[in-house]
Motif scaffolding. Structure first.
Motif, PDB file in Angstrom:
ATOM      1  N   LEU A   9       0.869  -1.166   0.000  1.00 23.02           N
ATOM      2  CA  LEU A   9       0.000   0.000   0.000  1.00 23.02           C
ATOM      3  C   LEU A   9       0.909   1.220   0.000  1.00 23.02           C
ATOM      4  O   LEU A   9       1.695   1.417   0.924  1.00 23.02           O
ATOM      5  CB  LEU A   9      -0.905  -0.015   1.234  1.00 23.02           C
ATOM      6  N   ASP A  10       0.825   2.020  -1.068  1.00 28.84           N
ATOM      7  CA  ASP A  10       1.681   3.193  -1.238  1.00 28.84           C
ATOM      8  C   ASP A  10       0.844   4.450  -0.997  1.00 28.84           C
ATOM      9  O   ASP A  10      -0.130   4.707  -1.699  1.00 28.84           O
ATOM     10  CB  ASP A  10       2.251   3.193  -2.649  1.00 28.84           C
ATOM     11  N   PHE A  11       1.211   5.234  -0.001  1.00 27.39           N
ATOM     12  CA  PHE A  11       0.475   6.451   0.335  1.00 27.39           C
ATOM     13  C   PHE A  11       0.991   7.693  -0.407  1.00 27.39           C
ATOM     14  O   PHE A  11       0.485   8.779  -0.203  1.00 27.39           O
ATOM     15  CB  PHE A  11       0.537   6.709   1.855  1.00 27.39           C
ATOM     16  N   LYS A  12       1.968   7.534  -1.295  1.00 29.67           N
ATOM     17  CA  LYS A  12       2.567   8.677  -1.980  1.00 29.67           C
ATOM     18  C   LYS A  12       1.717   9.268  -3.101  1.00 29.67           C
ATOM     19  O   LYS A  12       1.782  10.475  -3.319  1.00 29.67           O
ATOM     20  CB  LYS A  12       3.944   8.297  -2.520  1.00 29.67           C
ATOM     21  N   ALA A  16      -4.935   9.089  -4.419  1.00 33.19           N
ATOM     22  CA  ALA A  16      -5.401   8.066  -3.472  1.00 33.19           C
ATOM     23  C   ALA A  16      -4.278   7.077  -3.197  1.00 33.19           C
ATOM     24  O   ALA A  16      -3.389   6.903  -4.028  1.00 33.19           O
ATOM     25  CB  ALA A  16      -6.601   7.326  -4.055  1.00 33.19           C
ATOM     26  N   PRO A  17      -4.308   6.420  -2.050  1.00 30.12           N
ATOM     27  CA  PRO A  17      -3.322   5.358  -1.804  1.00 30.12           C
ATOM     28  C   PRO A  17      -3.414   4.294  -2.908  1.00 30.12           C
ATOM     29  O   PRO A  17      -4.500   4.017  -3.424  1.00 30.12           O
ATOM     30  CB  PRO A  17      -3.743   4.782  -0.458  1.00 30.12           C
ATOM     31  N   ALA A  65      -6.799   2.680  -4.063  1.00 30.33           N
ATOM     32  CA  ALA A  65      -7.410   1.860  -3.015  1.00 30.33           C
ATOM     33  C   ALA A  65      -8.918   1.701  -3.163  1.00 30.33           C
ATOM     34  O   ALA A  65      -9.449   0.613  -2.936  1.00 30.33           O
ATOM     35  CB  ALA A  65      -7.077   2.436  -1.645  1.00 30.33           C
ATOM     36  N   LEU A  66      -9.636   2.724  -3.569  1.00 35.27           N
ATOM     37  CA  LEU A  66     -11.092   2.614  -3.674  1.00 35.27           C
ATOM     38  C   LEU A  66     -11.571   2.361  -5.094  1.00 35.27           C
ATOM     39  O   LEU A  66     -12.775   2.311  -5.334  1.00 35.27           O
ATOM     40  CB  LEU A  66     -11.750   3.877  -3.110  1.00 35.27           C
TER      41      LEU A  66
END
Length: 186
Positions: A9-12, A16-17, A65-66
């Motif tokens: 999971l990349d939050f950069k 969105a992640p 992610a979504l």
């Protein structure tokens, strides 16, 4: 049977992640798998308590992610769907952008005849799933609801499940060879 999952999971990303991952399963209980993911979407929950057999295969996921895309390549042994025995089969599908399921191909052959299907399910809209069936014994298809009729014969034909879910409707053109009930020809 164990499930194996590897992912990240990349939050950069600014929008969105970002998810990415791969999961595999080898001979797992199909009913256990449905129990573990049945709450995700209505079409999975309808199979809870009504499936059986073993599943082997691979699932990958990638995207926001979504709104990610998942690809499923699964094989089945001793498959049971909606309490009917379907035997051996394969399923190839993807979930696009978290919005729709695209069934590239499903094939099953066993005690309930030979079944093939494909199509689309929009999670908030239309269902369009064409299917073909051949050599499906009426006695097996009637279980358990109409078992008391002791029906015989085999069903072949084409059809389509469609509508805005739920409910989903089915239209079909079917031929029944050697139809019987209570041992008498129909």
């Amino acid at each position: 049977a164990p499930y194996f999952v590897r992912g990240s999971l990349d939050f950069k990303p600014a929008d969105a992640p970002w998810l990415s991952g791969v999961g595999t399963v080898d001979g797992a209980s199909l009913s256990d798998l449905i129990d573990s993911i049945g709450d995700v979407k209505w079409f999975l929950d309808m199979f809870r308590g009504r499936v059986g057999g073993r599943v082997t295969g691979r699932v990958s996921i990638s995207g926001p992610a979504l709104a990610s895309t998942s690809v499923f390549d699964l094989g089945f042994e001793d498959a049971v769907f909606l309490n009917r025995p379907f035997g051996k089969g394969s399923l190839r599908m993807r979930i696009e952008d978290g919005e729709r399921l695209v069934l590239t191909e499903a094939r099953f052959a066993g005690p309930s005849g030979t079944w093939r299907g494909s199509g689309r399910v929009a999670f908030d809209g239309a269902v369009d799933l064409p299917f073909e069936v051949s050599g499906a014994p009426m006695g097996v298809l009637a279980l358990p609801d109409w078992d008391y009729l002791h029906v015989g014969g085999t069903v072949s034909g084409t059809g389509r499940a469609h509508g805005t879910q739920p409910p989903v409707l089915a239209d079909a053109t079917l031929a029944i060879d050697d139809a019987s009930s209570q041992g008498a020809p129909l």
